[in-house]
Motif scaffolding. Sequence first.
Motif, PDB file in Angstrom:
ATOM      1  N   THR A 228       5.682   0.898  -4.911  1.00 31.39           N
ATOM      2  CA  THR A 228       4.349   1.177  -5.449  1.00 31.39           C
ATOM      3  C   THR A 228       3.673   2.275  -4.644  1.00 31.39           C
ATOM      4  N   GLU A 230      -0.376   4.125  -4.217  1.00 30.24           N
ATOM      5  CA  GLU A 230      -1.783   4.114  -4.598  1.00 30.24           C
ATOM      6  C   GLU A 230      -2.256   5.537  -4.846  1.00 30.24           C
ATOM      7  N   LYS A 234      -6.027   3.493  -8.408  1.00 32.81           N
ATOM      8  CA  LYS A 234      -4.916   2.942  -9.198  1.00 32.81           C
ATOM      9  C   LYS A 234      -3.735   2.624  -8.280  1.00 32.81           C
ATOM     10  N   ARG A 235      -2.975   1.622  -8.658  1.00 31.05           N
ATOM     11  CA  ARG A 235      -1.712   1.327  -7.981  1.00 31.05           C
ATOM     12  C   ARG A 235      -0.607   1.510  -9.017  1.00 31.05           C
ATOM     13  N   ASP A 237       3.350   1.387 -10.202  1.00 32.68           N
ATOM     14  CA  ASP A 237       4.692   0.829  -9.979  1.00 32.68           C
ATOM     15  C   ASP A 237       5.686   1.961 -10.247  1.00 32.68           C
ATOM     16  N   GLU A 242       3.997   1.189 -14.426  1.00 32.00           N
ATOM     17  CA  GLU A 242       2.832   0.368 -14.738  1.00 32.00           C
ATOM     18  C   GLU A 242       1.684   0.685 -13.776  1.00 32.00           C
ATOM     19  N   LEU A 243       0.459   0.744 -14.329  1.00 29.68           N
ATOM     20  CA  LEU A 243      -0.744   1.032 -13.541  1.00 29.68           C
ATOM     21  C   LEU A 243      -1.582  -0.225 -13.398  1.00 29.68           C
ATOM     22  N   GLU A 244      -2.118  -0.459 -12.207  1.00 32.76           N
ATOM     23  CA  GLU A 244      -3.030  -1.567 -11.959  1.00 32.76           C
ATOM     24  C   GLU A 244      -4.291  -1.009 -11.301  1.00 32.76           C
ATOM     25  N   ASN A 245      -5.446  -1.475 -11.759  1.00 37.08           N
ATOM     26  CA  ASN A 245      -6.707  -1.062 -11.163  1.00 37.08           C
ATOM     27  C   ASN A 245      -6.884  -1.747  -9.816  1.00 37.08           C
ATOM     28  N   LEU A 246      -7.324  -0.999  -8.839  1.00 33.97           N
ATOM     29  CA  LEU A 246      -7.637  -1.557  -7.524  1.00 33.97           C
ATOM     30  C   LEU A 246      -9.137  -1.830  -7.465  1.00 33.97           C
TER      31      LEU A 246
END
Length: 279
Positions: A228, A230, A234-235, A237, A242-246
């Motif tokens: 991953t 940052e 955003k983080r 993968d 895949e994007l994940e909000n921090l």
Amino acid sequence: MANEILTQDVAVDFKTGTIELNNADGLKKLVADYAKKYEKLVVTEESYSDDKKVRTDLNKLKKALEDKRKEIKRAYNQPLNEFESLIKEIEAPIDGVTTNIKEQTDKFDQQAKDRKQQQIQSFIDEVCSNKGISSENIQIDPRWLNKSTSKKQWQEAASNAIEIAEADQQRVKQDIQMVKTFAETIGVEPEGYVYQVKKGSNANDVIQRMQNDLSIKQAKQEARKANTKEVGNKRVDLTTGELENLIKRQILFTGTEKQFEQLKRFMNNNNIQFVEGDK
């Protein structure tokens, strides 16, 4: 009354039977000589038919002897069979009465066993209560319920079982505490591991599994971190895209030093970034 019936009314006219085979020695010699005549017989292609007939004749001779034996046996056994059938017919009324008596006496025997079992269970419950342990897992040995087992004998046996159970329960209690303490030290939830101790595993084995599980979890977390990146808030993968909000939030915690250490281990184990400070 039973002895009177046997001595007065069961009178049997019995004579030992004899069976004599006339000229047994002569017949034995004739058969032996006849068999010996062919004991070294060698079958050839030329003698095949005659040799096969010899075997047939020998089998016929044996069958004739066997048939005679069976005939005499049936005749010899006939009086015995008739006598046995007659005795069984005479015995028949006794069976119904004894069965009826047994069914009733069995009820009294079972009631006595039930009372004894209740007495033993009360003894176990009382001793365990005085010792401050559970009597739930102490099984009553069926042999304690036998008439031949005295009160002193079953009390000694039950006391021994209670002592063993007490030692085992104490061991489990200590093992549970060891597992809980170690779980707190490394920051994992102890419930699942405590359950393993309650089901029979010892503390050392459970702690080893706990360490293995934590190593596997940490390895997965390290692998996830490596995959991953940052970018801003955003983080990403790197494997799946895949994007994940921090999310950043300020939370004020109040607790003991030990609780803060546990909280920090939990956040580290779950890849939650935090900034430590006093306020």
